[in-house]
Design a protein around this motif. Structure first.
Motif, PDB file in Angstrom:
ATOM      1  N   ALA A  72      21.926  38.606  67.026  1.00  0.00           N
ATOM      2  CA  ALA A  72      22.189  39.687  66.092  1.00  0.00           C
ATOM      3  C   ALA A  72      23.694  39.780  65.813  1.00  0.00           C
ATOM      4  N   GLY A  73      24.038  39.879  64.539  1.00  0.00           N
ATOM      5  CA  GLY A  73      25.440  40.015  64.176  1.00  0.00           C
ATOM      6  C   GLY A  73      26.176  38.719  63.933  1.00  0.00           C
ATOM      7  N   VAL A  74      25.509  37.566  64.141  1.00  0.00           N
ATOM      8  CA  VAL A  74      26.175  36.285  63.913  1.00  0.00           C
ATOM      9  C   VAL A  74      26.410  36.077  62.414  1.00  0.00           C
ATOM     10  N   ASN A  75      27.558  35.524  62.065  1.00  0.00           N
ATOM     11  CA  ASN A  75      27.889  35.217  60.675  1.00  0.00           C
ATOM     12  C   ASN A  75      27.518  33.769  60.392  1.00  0.00           C
ATOM     13  N   ILE A  76      26.735  33.548  59.340  1.00  0.00           N
ATOM     14  CA  ILE A  76      26.264  32.198  59.007  1.00  0.00           C
ATOM     15  C   ILE A  76      26.722  31.836  57.602  1.00  0.00           C
ATOM     16  N   ILE A  88      16.258  21.946  43.266  1.00  0.00           N
ATOM     17  CA  ILE A  88      16.175  22.173  44.712  1.00  0.00           C
ATOM     18  C   ILE A  88      17.383  22.966  45.181  1.00  0.00           C
ATOM     19  N   ASN A  89      18.557  22.662  44.639  1.00  0.00           N
ATOM     20  CA  ASN A  89      19.751  23.421  45.002  1.00  0.00           C
ATOM     21  C   ASN A  89      19.585  24.901  44.675  1.00  0.00           C
ATOM     22  N   GLU A  90      18.925  25.194  43.542  1.00  0.00           N
ATOM     23  CA  GLU A  90      18.691  26.584  43.189  1.00  0.00           C
ATOM     24  C   GLU A  90      17.817  27.279  44.226  1.00  0.00           C
ATOM     25  N   LYS A  91      16.879  26.554  44.808  1.00  0.00           N
ATOM     26  CA  LYS A  91      16.044  27.137  45.861  1.00  0.00           C
ATOM     27  C   LYS A  91      16.878  27.489  47.084  1.00  0.00           C
ATOM     28  N   TYR A  92      17.814  26.599  47.442  1.00  0.00           N
ATOM     29  CA  TYR A  92      18.688  26.867  48.584  1.00  0.00           C
ATOM     30  C   TYR A  92      19.567  28.083  48.316  1.00  0.00           C
ATOM     31  N   VAL A  93      20.113  28.169  47.098  1.00  0.00           N
ATOM     32  CA  VAL A  93      20.959  29.309  46.755  1.00  0.00           C
ATOM     33  C   VAL A  93      20.160  30.607  46.830  1.00  0.00           C
ATOM     34  N   LYS A  94      18.959  30.593  46.292  1.00  0.00           N
ATOM     35  CA  LYS A  94      18.108  31.786  46.318  1.00  0.00           C
ATOM     36  C   LYS A  94      17.775  32.177  47.752  1.00  0.00           C
ATOM     37  N   CYS A  96      19.580  31.642  50.441  1.00  0.00           N
ATOM     38  CA  CYS A  96      20.772  32.228  51.062  1.00  0.00           C
ATOM     39  C   CYS A  96      20.983  33.663  50.593  1.00  0.00           C
ATOM     40  N   LYS A  97      20.762  33.906  49.309  1.00  0.00           N
ATOM     41  CA  LYS A  97      20.949  35.259  48.779  1.00  0.00           C
ATOM     42  C   LYS A  97      19.923  36.221  49.358  1.00  0.00           C
ATOM     43  N   LEU A  98      18.675  35.781  49.464  1.00  0.00           N
ATOM     44  CA  LEU A  98      17.627  36.642  50.016  1.00  0.00           C
ATOM     45  C   LEU A  98      17.863  36.946  51.490  1.00  0.00           C
ATOM     46  N   MET A  99      18.403  35.974  52.219  1.00  0.00           N
ATOM     47  CA  MET A  99      18.681  36.176  53.642  1.00  0.00           C
ATOM     48  C   MET A  99      20.067  36.764  53.877  1.00  0.00           C
ATOM     49  N   LEU A 101      23.032  35.454  53.377  1.00  0.00           N
ATOM     50  CA  LEU A 101      23.910  34.498  54.040  1.00  0.00           C
ATOM     51  C   LEU A 101      24.993  34.040  53.074  1.00  0.00           C
ATOM     52  N   ASP A 102      26.164  33.757  53.611  1.00  0.00           N
ATOM     53  CA  ASP A 102      27.209  33.161  52.792  1.00  0.00           C
ATOM     54  C   ASP A 102      26.882  31.680  52.579  1.00  0.00           C
ATOM     55  N   PHE A 103      27.382  31.119  51.480  1.00  0.00           N
ATOM     56  CA  PHE A 103      27.127  29.703  51.214  1.00  0.00           C
ATOM     57  C   PHE A 103      28.227  29.141  50.338  1.00  0.00           C
ATOM     58  N   ILE A 104      28.387  27.821  50.387  1.00  0.00           N
ATOM     59  CA  ILE A 104      29.339  27.111  49.544  1.00  0.00           C
ATOM     60  C   ILE A 104      28.548  26.234  48.592  1.00  0.00           C
ATOM     61  N   GLN A 105      28.827  26.378  47.310  1.00  0.00           N
ATOM     62  CA  GLN A 105      28.080  25.648  46.293  1.00  0.00           C
ATOM     63  C   GLN A 105      28.290  24.138  46.433  1.00  0.00           C
ATOM     64  N   PRO A 106      27.325  23.334  45.997  1.00  0.00           N
ATOM     65  CA  PRO A 106      27.478  21.872  46.063  1.00  0.00           C
ATOM     66  C   PRO A 106      28.548  21.377  45.103  1.00  0.00           C
ATOM     67  N   GLY A 107      29.027  20.158  45.354  1.00  0.00           N
ATOM     68  CA  GLY A 107      30.004  19.547  44.469  1.00  0.00           C
ATOM     69  C   GLY A 107      31.440  19.770  44.871  1.00  0.00           C
ATOM     70  N   ARG A 108      31.694  20.568  45.925  1.00  0.00           N
ATOM     71  CA  ARG A 108      33.058  20.812  46.369  1.00  0.00           C
ATOM     72  C   ARG A 108      33.576  19.627  47.175  1.00  0.00           C
ATOM     73  N   SER A 109      34.883  19.411  47.103  1.00  0.00           N
ATOM     74  CA  SER A 109      35.489  18.353  47.899  1.00  0.00           C
ATOM     75  C   SER A 109      35.614  18.812  49.343  1.00  0.00           C
ATOM     76  N   THR A 110      35.880  17.857  50.230  1.00  0.00           N
ATOM     77  CA  THR A 110      36.045  18.170  51.644  1.00  0.00           C
ATOM     78  C   THR A 110      37.169  19.169  51.861  1.00  0.00           C
ATOM     79  N   ALA A 111      38.281  18.987  51.156  1.00  0.00           N
ATOM     80  CA  ALA A 111      39.430  19.879  51.298  1.00  0.00           C
ATOM     81  C   ALA A 111      39.094  21.299  50.841  1.00  0.00           C
ATOM     82  N   VAL A 112      38.365  21.420  49.731  1.00  0.00           N
ATOM     83  CA  VAL A 112      37.997  22.737  49.224  1.00  0.00           C
ATOM     84  C   VAL A 112      37.041  23.433  50.186  1.00  0.00           C
ATOM     85  N   ILE A 113      36.083  22.684  50.724  1.00  0.00           N
ATOM     86  CA  ILE A 113      35.147  23.264  51.690  1.00  0.00           C
ATOM     87  C   ILE A 113      35.899  23.785  52.910  1.00  0.00           C
TER      88      ILE A 113
END
Length: 411
Positions: A72-76, A88-94, A96-99, A101-113
């Motif tokens: 309880a209380g863990v940040n994910i 499929i990516n839209e399913k993952y985003v949905k 995360c929003k329903l749960m 949870l924070d998320f990082i969108q696909p397509g980001r570079s390693t440095a940006v992530i």
């Protein structure tokens, strides 16, 4: 602080560990969910970073539900990849929003992530949502170069500044063919994007600095313009992290920021400008090669590589002709082919080229010119969608109103 990291990308693991440095951290790293679960029994975690590549959709959902139940209380935060189809990516985003949870969108570079992870870890102790810049980003991209995307996007920004009481920014991210400064007659006076290279590279640009270097066109109070890159040979040197940094500073500086990017997806500005956008607008014409072939090859085909679904775009038609011949394609044909929501259209104006060449683009948006109402109609849709407050017009009090008011006060 104990942080769990579940990923199979060793380069990403190294980058994250070396970037997240502001607080003393204890890392629990695993390449598989089963391995991570075993390690989790040894010590509680405050944060968990997990890649969507370690489990399929159903198993990942169950894994995170169990993780939240036992801790309880863990940040994910979920790292979404572009290894899936856009749907499929839209399913993952949905998910995360329903749960929640924070998320990082696909397509980001390693440095940006890595940079996003650092901000997330350092800021998750308080109300993370309130710490994020709240300004909206509207990104315009042409299906094809040189079809009037600059005129349409700048016209919308100009109208937003006229119609709302909010601060509006316009940033040209067309790194190879920026001409707005010429269209506005500011060839020798405008500060350009390449002047911020050092600050973008050092990630040190501030909202105050961005506002300071922006031009402020006459007649549009509240509009701030940053002209595009003039060093075309250095267009490829703009890194994704630099563009993301610029856009996030722009969110802090402006209530609404209109971005124009190149029609070609071979640069960081186009990709990141679309990934970071709250609204994505594709501009096209009634030329079948533009709304069919170019749209399909760029928006549908290349966009899906970065997790962008074509139906997440809005459609703006330009160079339209109200008196088109029966043999010519119409707005109806564009909508049928693209399957997008049409937010407006801009007609073909014969005086556009001459006014732009003379540095008199603002005359196109003056009251009485047909283009004024066209771009205003588009701007008003965004004003309504984002619930932006409209400017209040104060009418002068006439002598008759003063007389009536005076008599009422006397009685």
């Amino acid at each position: 602080m104990n942080i769990g990291l579940v990923s199979t990308d060793q380069r990403l693991i190294d980058e994250i560990i070396n970037v997240v440095y502001r607080k003393p951290l204890n890392w629990v790293i695993a390449s598989a969910a089963v391995e991570f679960t075993c390690k989790l029994k040894e010590q509680p975690l405050s944060h968990v970073i997990i890649s969507d590549r370690v489990l399929d959709y159903g198993d990942l959902e169950e894994f995170m539900e169990e993780l939240l139940r036992q801790n309880a209380g863990v940040n994910i935060i979920v790292l979404l990849s572009n290894y899936h189809d856009a749907s499929i990516n839209e399913k993952y985003v949905k998910m995360c929003k329903l749960m929640k949870l924070d998320f990082i969108q696909p397509g980001r570079s390693t440095a940006v992530i890595a940079d996003d992870i650092r901000s997330w870890v350092d800021g998750s102790g308080g109300d993370q949502e309130s710490c994020q810049p709240s300004g909206k980003v509207l990104t315009f991209i042409g299906s094809t170069p040189n079809i009037g995307t600059t005129l349409a996007s700048f016209g919308v920004a100009y109208s937003l500044a006229l119609e709302t009481s909010k601060k509006v920014g316009y940033i040209c991210l067309n790194l190879k063919s920026s001409k707005l400064h010429r269209y506005l007659g500011r060839e020798e006076h405008g500060f350009t994007l390449d002047g911020l290279r050092a600050e973008l590279k050092a990630q040190s640009l501030t909202a105050d600095r961005l506002i300071q270097v922006c031009d402020k066109p006459k007649g549009a109070q509240g509009l701030y313009v940053l002209y595009g890159n003039m060093l075309r040979e250095q267009a490829e040197f703009f890194a994704p992290a630099e563009i993301v940094h610029l856009l996030r500073v722009a969110r802090s500086a402006f209530d609404v920021c209109v971005i124009e990017v190149s029609a070609y997806w071979d640069n960081a500005a186009t990709v990141c400008g679309l990934l970071e956008a709250d609204s994505k607008i594709v501009v096209t014409t009634t030329d079948i090669a533009h709304f069919q072939e170019d749209f399909s090859k760029w928006i549908r085909q290349v966009g899906s590589v970065f997790g962008l679904q074509s139906d997440s775009f809005e459609l703006l038609a330009v160079q339209t002709d109200h008196h088109a011949k029966h043999s010519e394609f119409t707005i109806k044909d564009i909508r049928r082919e693209t399957q997008l929501h049409l937010i407006g259209q801009v007609s073909r104006h014969t005086d556009a080229l001459s006014r732009c060449n003379q540095g008199k683009l603002l005359e196109m948006f003056a009251h009485g010119h047909p283009m004024h109402e066209e771009v205003k109609a588009v701007a008003c849709k965004f004003i309504d969608y984002y619930k932006l407050p409209k400017k209040v017009t104060v009418r002068p009090v006439t002598w008759l109103q003063k007389m009536v008011t005076g008599r009422r006060a006397a009685t």
